[in-house]
Design an enzyme around this catalytic site. Structure first.
Site, mmCIF file in Angstrom:
data_model
loop_
_atom_site.group_PDB
_atom_site.id
_atom_site.type_symbol
_atom_site.label_atom_id
_atom_site.label_comp_id
_atom_site.label_asym_id
_atom_site.label_seq_id
_atom_site.Cartn_x
_atom_site.Cartn_y
_atom_site.Cartn_z
ATOM 1 N N ARG A 1 -7.125 5.864 -5.624
ATOM 2 C CA ARG A 1 -6.843 7.280 -5.809
ATOM 3 C C ARG A 1 -7.136 7.718 -7.248
ATOM 4 N NH1 ARG A 1 -0.791 7.429 -3.779
ATOM 5 N NH2 ARG A 1 -1.002 9.680 -4.118
ATOM 6 N N ILE B 1 0.872 -1.168 0.000
ATOM 7 C CA ILE B 1 0.000 0.000 0.000
ATOM 8 C C ILE B 1 0.915 1.226 0.000
ATOM 9 C CG2 ILE B 1 -2.027 -1.048 1.054
ATOM 10 C CD1 ILE B 1 -1.197 -0.033 3.728
ATOM 11 N N ASP B 2 0.401 2.331 -0.493
ATOM 12 C CA ASP B 2 1.224 3.527 -0.669
ATOM 13 C C ASP B 2 1.785 4.025 0.657
ATOM 14 O OD1 ASP B 2 0.539 3.461 -3.360
ATOM 15 O OD2 ASP B 2 -1.191 4.795 -3.072
ATOM 16 N N LYS B 3 2.878 4.742 0.555
ATOM 17 C CA LYS B 3 3.527 5.313 1.741
ATOM 18 C C LYS B 3 2.536 6.077 2.614
ATOM 19 C CE LYS B 3 6.679 9.079 2.956
ATOM 20 N NZ LYS B 3 7.470 10.211 2.415
#
Length: 304
Positions: free
Chosen positions: A238, A137-139
């Site tokens: 997103r 998962i994204d930062k």
């Protein structure tokens, strides 16, 4: 080596070149970019520039990312929140702001560094830099990740992801009022030709992407939603929420340039994760509460 090309917009004119480039990709640090400028790995309109160069509209910035140095993964005590662990698999709740695995600009402080300290065994399928990592998962997204402790478990979890049988549900605060209570976004995602650090909806060199959503709460200018992934493309939620004109609040890459809510990163949380145990085949499902900063935002939006 990888090369990336960016064109300076009207909103970006006058920005220092090093600061501007770090805004394109969160994984690039300011000091790293300054080193690339000194080494002439960054050029503007085909010529090397100094670190204090200020961008003009229409400038073409070319970034040549040098081959990464071999990284030595150091075990670090990061006090990771491990939700579940057995001999084959574990589930960890990653905080916002933490990168999943080491990369240039992020050699330490990552989830992998923490796992190396807290977990005895991790699968080796993804090599030295990404031991045990099945998905990411994204930062700046918080929430649940499954991690494989051996190669057999790793292969099983990857197959489940490919078969779309893993239950991954996120909650997000998005801009605007979504009129439909439920919906499905079925739009292919590929690399953005204009900005190689972004993904976009496109029919060229893309992969199928499907996100299901349902509205949890509506506010004056925002909506609180739950999103369920059918596929797992890079930045999928997103990109899809931006596609329907409801970008995730706080998203520095796909949201409005002006900060909308006081949050460091996007208001997106991977709150539910379900899968079959790679050995026993028992269905396992885990949930974790939203982080405190998102909870505070929700309280504020309810009051407003």
């Amino acid at each position: 080596m990888e090369k990336f090309t960016f064109n300076v917009s009207e909103e970006e004119k006058g920005e220092r070149i090093d600061k501007l480039i770090t805004s394109y990709e969160s994984d690039w640090s300011r000091s790293q970019v300054q080193t690339w400028i000194k080494d002439e790995n960054i050029q503007v309109n085909g010529a090397a520039v100094k670190g204090n160069y200020k961008a003009s509209v229409g400038d073409e910035i070319e970034v040549t990312v040098p081959e990464p140095e071999e990284l030595e993964i150091v075990a670090e005590d990061l006090n990771l929140d491990i939700v579940y662990e057995d001999a084959d698999v574990l589930v960890v709740n990653k905080p916002r702001g933490m990168v999943v695995h080491p990369a240039p600009g992020h050699p330490s402080g990552t989830l992998v560094n923490g796992l190396m300290h807290q977990v005895k065994d991790l699968s080796g399928i993804n090599g030295v830099v990404r031991p045990g990592i099945v998905h990411r998962i994204d930062k700046d997204t918080s929430g649940l990740l499954m991690v494989a402790k051996n190669d057999k478990a790793h292969e099983s979890l990857v197959k489940q992801l490919q078969a779309k049988t893993v239950n991954r549900r996120y909650t997000a605060i998005v801009h605007g009022n979504i009129q439909h209570d439920v919906g499905t976004i079925d739009a292919p995602i590929g690399r953005d030709k204009q900005d190689r650090q972004k993904m976009t909806i496109t029919d060229e060199n893309s992969r199928d992407a499907v996100t299901h959503f349902r509205v949890l709460e509506r506010y004056q200018k925002f909506t609180y939603v739950e999103c369920q992934l059918e596929t797992g493309r890079t930045h999928q939620i997103r990109v899809h929420m931006k596609y329907i004109d409801h970008p995730v609040a706080g998203d520095p890459k796909y949201g409005p340039r002006r900060k909308s809510l006081p949050i460091d990163g996007q208001a997106l949380h991977a709150g539910v994760l379900g899968f079959r145990h790679p050995v026993t085949e028992e269905w396992l499902e885990f949930s974790c509460p939203i982080p405190e900063d998102i909870e505070r935002l929700l309280k504020r939006l309810r009051q407003d």
